[in-house]
Design a protein around this motif. Structure first.
Motif, PDB file in Angstrom:
ATOM      1  N   ILE A  75       0.867  -1.175   0.000  1.00  0.00           N
ATOM      2  CA  ILE A  75       0.000   0.000   0.000  1.00  0.00           C
ATOM      3  C   ILE A  75       0.906   1.227   0.000  1.00  0.00           C
ATOM      4  O   ILE A  75       1.862   1.302   0.771  1.00  0.00           O
ATOM      5  CB  ILE A  75      -0.914   0.029   1.241  1.00  0.00           C
ATOM      6  CG1 ILE A  75      -1.858  -1.181   1.242  1.00  0.00           C
ATOM      7  CG2 ILE A  75      -1.715   1.327   1.293  1.00  0.00           C
ATOM      8  CD1 ILE A  75      -2.689  -1.306   2.509  1.00  0.00           C
ATOM      9  N   VAL A  76       0.601   2.181  -0.855  1.00  0.00           N
ATOM     10  CA  VAL A  76       1.365   3.425  -0.911  1.00  0.00           C
ATOM     11  C   VAL A  76       0.419   4.581  -0.633  1.00  0.00           C
ATOM     12  O   VAL A  76      -0.693   4.638  -1.174  1.00  0.00           O
ATOM     13  CB  VAL A  76       2.051   3.611  -2.280  1.00  0.00           C
ATOM     14  CG1 VAL A  76       2.725   4.981  -2.362  1.00  0.00           C
ATOM     15  CG2 VAL A  76       3.079   2.504  -2.510  1.00  0.00           C
ATOM     16  N   ALA A  90      -2.841   0.904   8.205  1.00  0.00           N
ATOM     17  CA  ALA A  90      -2.002   0.000   8.998  1.00  0.00           C
ATOM     18  C   ALA A  90      -2.844  -0.976   9.793  1.00  0.00           C
ATOM     19  O   ALA A  90      -2.466  -2.147   9.966  1.00  0.00           O
ATOM     20  CB  ALA A  90      -1.097   0.807   9.921  1.00  0.00           C
ATOM     21  N   ALA A  91      -3.990  -0.524  10.293  1.00  0.00           N
ATOM     22  CA  ALA A  91      -4.894  -1.428  11.013  1.00  0.00           C
ATOM     23  C   ALA A  91      -5.375  -2.550  10.100  1.00  0.00           C
ATOM     24  O   ALA A  91      -5.462  -3.715  10.509  1.00  0.00           O
ATOM     25  CB  ALA A  91      -6.083  -0.647  11.567  1.00  0.00           C
ATOM     26  N   ALA A  92      -5.676  -2.212   8.847  1.00  0.00           N
ATOM     27  CA  ALA A  92      -6.112  -3.227   7.895  1.00  0.00           C
ATOM     28  C   ALA A  92      -5.002  -4.228   7.612  1.00  0.00           C
ATOM     29  O   ALA A  92      -5.236  -5.444   7.550  1.00  0.00           O
ATOM     30  CB  ALA A  92      -6.574  -2.566   6.600  1.00  0.00           C
ATOM     31  N   VAL A  93      -3.784  -3.735   7.433  1.00  0.00           N
ATOM     32  CA  VAL A  93      -2.639  -4.615   7.201  1.00  0.00           C
ATOM     33  C   VAL A  93      -2.437  -5.551   8.396  1.00  0.00           C
ATOM     34  O   VAL A  93      -2.219  -6.759   8.232  1.00  0.00           O
ATOM     35  CB  VAL A  93      -1.372  -3.774   6.932  1.00  0.00           C
ATOM     36  CG1 VAL A  93      -0.123  -4.632   7.045  1.00  0.00           C
ATOM     37  CG2 VAL A  93      -1.442  -3.145   5.546  1.00  0.00           C
ATOM     38  N   HIS A 100       2.234  -4.252   3.720  1.00  0.00           N
ATOM     39  CA  HIS A 100       3.002  -3.167   4.319  1.00  0.00           C
ATOM     40  C   HIS A 100       2.550  -1.850   3.701  1.00  0.00           C
ATOM     41  O   HIS A 100       2.173  -1.801   2.526  1.00  0.00           O
ATOM     42  CB  HIS A 100       4.501  -3.358   4.079  1.00  0.00           C
ATOM     43  CG  HIS A 100       5.360  -2.489   4.927  1.00  0.00           C
ATOM     44  ND1 HIS A 100       5.596  -2.732   6.264  1.00  0.00           N
ATOM     45  CD2 HIS A 100       6.040  -1.346   4.626  1.00  0.00           C
ATOM     46  CE1 HIS A 100       6.395  -1.806   6.756  1.00  0.00           C
ATOM     47  NE2 HIS A 100       6.677  -0.939   5.785  1.00  0.00           N
ATOM     48  N   VAL A 101       2.582  -0.801   4.525  1.00  0.00           N
ATOM     49  CA  VAL A 101       2.207   0.538   4.082  1.00  0.00           C
ATOM     50  C   VAL A 101       3.463   1.394   3.942  1.00  0.00           C
ATOM     51  O   VAL A 101       4.279   1.465   4.865  1.00  0.00           O
ATOM     52  CB  VAL A 101       1.245   1.221   5.085  1.00  0.00           C
ATOM     53  CG1 VAL A 101       0.854   2.614   4.592  1.00  0.00           C
ATOM     54  CG2 VAL A 101       0.005   0.363   5.331  1.00  0.00           C
ATOM     55  N   TRP A 102       3.606   2.036   2.799  1.00  0.00           N
ATOM     56  CA  TRP A 102       4.672   3.008   2.557  1.00  0.00           C
ATOM     57  C   TRP A 102       3.999   4.369   2.416  1.00  0.00           C
ATOM     58  O   TRP A 102       3.100   4.540   1.587  1.00  0.00           O
ATOM     59  CB  TRP A 102       5.420   2.684   1.262  1.00  0.00           C
ATOM     60  CG  TRP A 102       6.077   1.342   1.231  1.00  0.00           C
ATOM     61  CD1 TRP A 102       5.477   0.129   1.060  1.00  0.00           C
ATOM     62  CD2 TRP A 102       7.474   1.078   1.376  1.00  0.00           C
ATOM     63  NE1 TRP A 102       6.403  -0.878   1.081  1.00  0.00           N
ATOM     64  CE2 TRP A 102       7.653  -0.318   1.280  1.00  0.00           C
ATOM     65  CE3 TRP A 102       8.594   1.884   1.570  1.00  0.00           C
ATOM     66  CZ2 TRP A 102       8.891  -0.932   1.364  1.00  0.00           C
ATOM     67  CZ3 TRP A 102       9.844   1.285   1.653  1.00  0.00           C
ATOM     68  CH2 TRP A 102       9.979  -0.108   1.556  1.00  0.00           C
ATOM     69  N   HIS A 126       4.100  -1.905  10.765  1.00  0.00           N
ATOM     70  CA  HIS A 126       3.419  -2.127   9.495  1.00  0.00           C
ATOM     71  C   HIS A 126       3.600  -0.976   8.508  1.00  0.00           C
ATOM     72  O   HIS A 126       3.060  -1.033   7.395  1.00  0.00           O
ATOM     73  CB  HIS A 126       1.918  -2.355   9.737  1.00  0.00           C
ATOM     74  CG  HIS A 126       1.625  -3.486  10.663  1.00  0.00           C
ATOM     75  ND1 HIS A 126       1.865  -4.799  10.328  1.00  0.00           N
ATOM     76  CD2 HIS A 126       1.144  -3.496  11.933  1.00  0.00           C
ATOM     77  CE1 HIS A 126       1.528  -5.585  11.339  1.00  0.00           C
ATOM     78  NE2 HIS A 126       1.095  -4.822  12.327  1.00  0.00           N
ATOM     79  N   VAL A 127       4.338   0.061   8.919  1.00  0.00           N
ATOM     80  CA  VAL A 127       4.426   1.283   8.116  1.00  0.00           C
ATOM     81  C   VAL A 127       5.877   1.737   7.983  1.00  0.00           C
ATOM     82  O   VAL A 127       6.630   1.726   8.954  1.00  0.00           O
ATOM     83  CB  VAL A 127       3.606   2.425   8.763  1.00  0.00           C
ATOM     84  CG1 VAL A 127       3.707   3.705   7.931  1.00  0.00           C
ATOM     85  CG2 VAL A 127       2.149   2.016   8.937  1.00  0.00           C
TER      86      VAL A 127
END
Length: 215
Positions: A75-76, A90-93, A100-102, A126-127
């Motif tokens: 996820i970006v 991040a909660a969803a991940v 991972h969230v970028w 997660h971020v």
């Protein structure tokens, strides 16, 4: 129970949204001597370092639902600010157990605040926050990108999309916030033109979100 409803996450989000609501009800005057439209991205980032500028509550829940359903590995996000939208992603991940969230942020003040908020929610792992100019930092992000959130400076949303287009996964979702802003006109014209390969629909949350799929 999902991560958004855990007491520590829910309390944090409520505090952030409440502060943002107070800010919107009594906005501070533009602090620079030059007009907003003439300020560079860096000047705006520094001048508005104390401003939340969040997605709406409904928009956050929508992001969480989209990320849970699609289960994207990457996820970006363009523009974390105080990490309100990032917390939802991040909660969803975390609840998916994968991905991972970028996210990007130009303001040093907001980078620090966003990291603190993610740490408080227990979601920092997660971020990855990429400080600095998104056009430089996003070069680090691997593809394929399954979900892209565009919520930075509005006139830059289309250039950021174009920068990342060749890294979008088949079926990727691109979500843009604040589509009622005049500065989003070029972006909307682009994703709504079938020649560019998107299926796009406006979603009626506060200030509007455009959800576009790249089949």
């Amino acid at each position: 129970m999902n991560t958004l409803t855990k007491p520590e996450t829910a309390r944090l989000l409520d505090r952030l949204f409440t502060a943002a609501d107070r800010e919107e009800a009594d906005p501070a005057p533009w602090p620079l001597d030059i007009p907003y439209a003439e300020a560079t991205a860096r000047q705006r980032a520094d001048a508005l370092a104390g401003e939340y500028m969040p997605i709406s509550r409904a928009g956050g829940r929508l992001l969480y639902a989209l990320a849970r359903n699609g289960r994207p590995e990457t996820i970006v996000e363009f523009g974390t600010s105080y990490a309100i939208s990032t917390l939802h992603l991040a909660a969803a991940v975390a609840d998916n157990g994968t991905g991972h969230v970028w996210t990007t942020e130009l303001s040093d003040v907001k980078v620090k605040a966003a990291r603190a908020n993610l740490e408080q929610a227990g979601l920092a792992e997660h971020v990855t926050i990429l400080p600095g100019d998104a056009f430089e930092t996003l070069a680090e992000v691997p593809g394929p990108i399954g979900l892209l959130l565009l919520d930075g400076w509005k006139e830059l949303c289309l250039p950021v999309l174009r920068l990342l287009e060749d890294r979008l996964a088949p079926g990727a979702l691109v979500v843009a916030d604040d589509i009622t802003f005049a500065s989003m006109a070029d972006y909307l014209a682009y994703v709504r033109d079938p020649a560019h390969g998107y299926v796009s629909v406006a979603f009626p949350v506060e200030d509007g979100m455009e959800i576009s799929c790249r089949p």
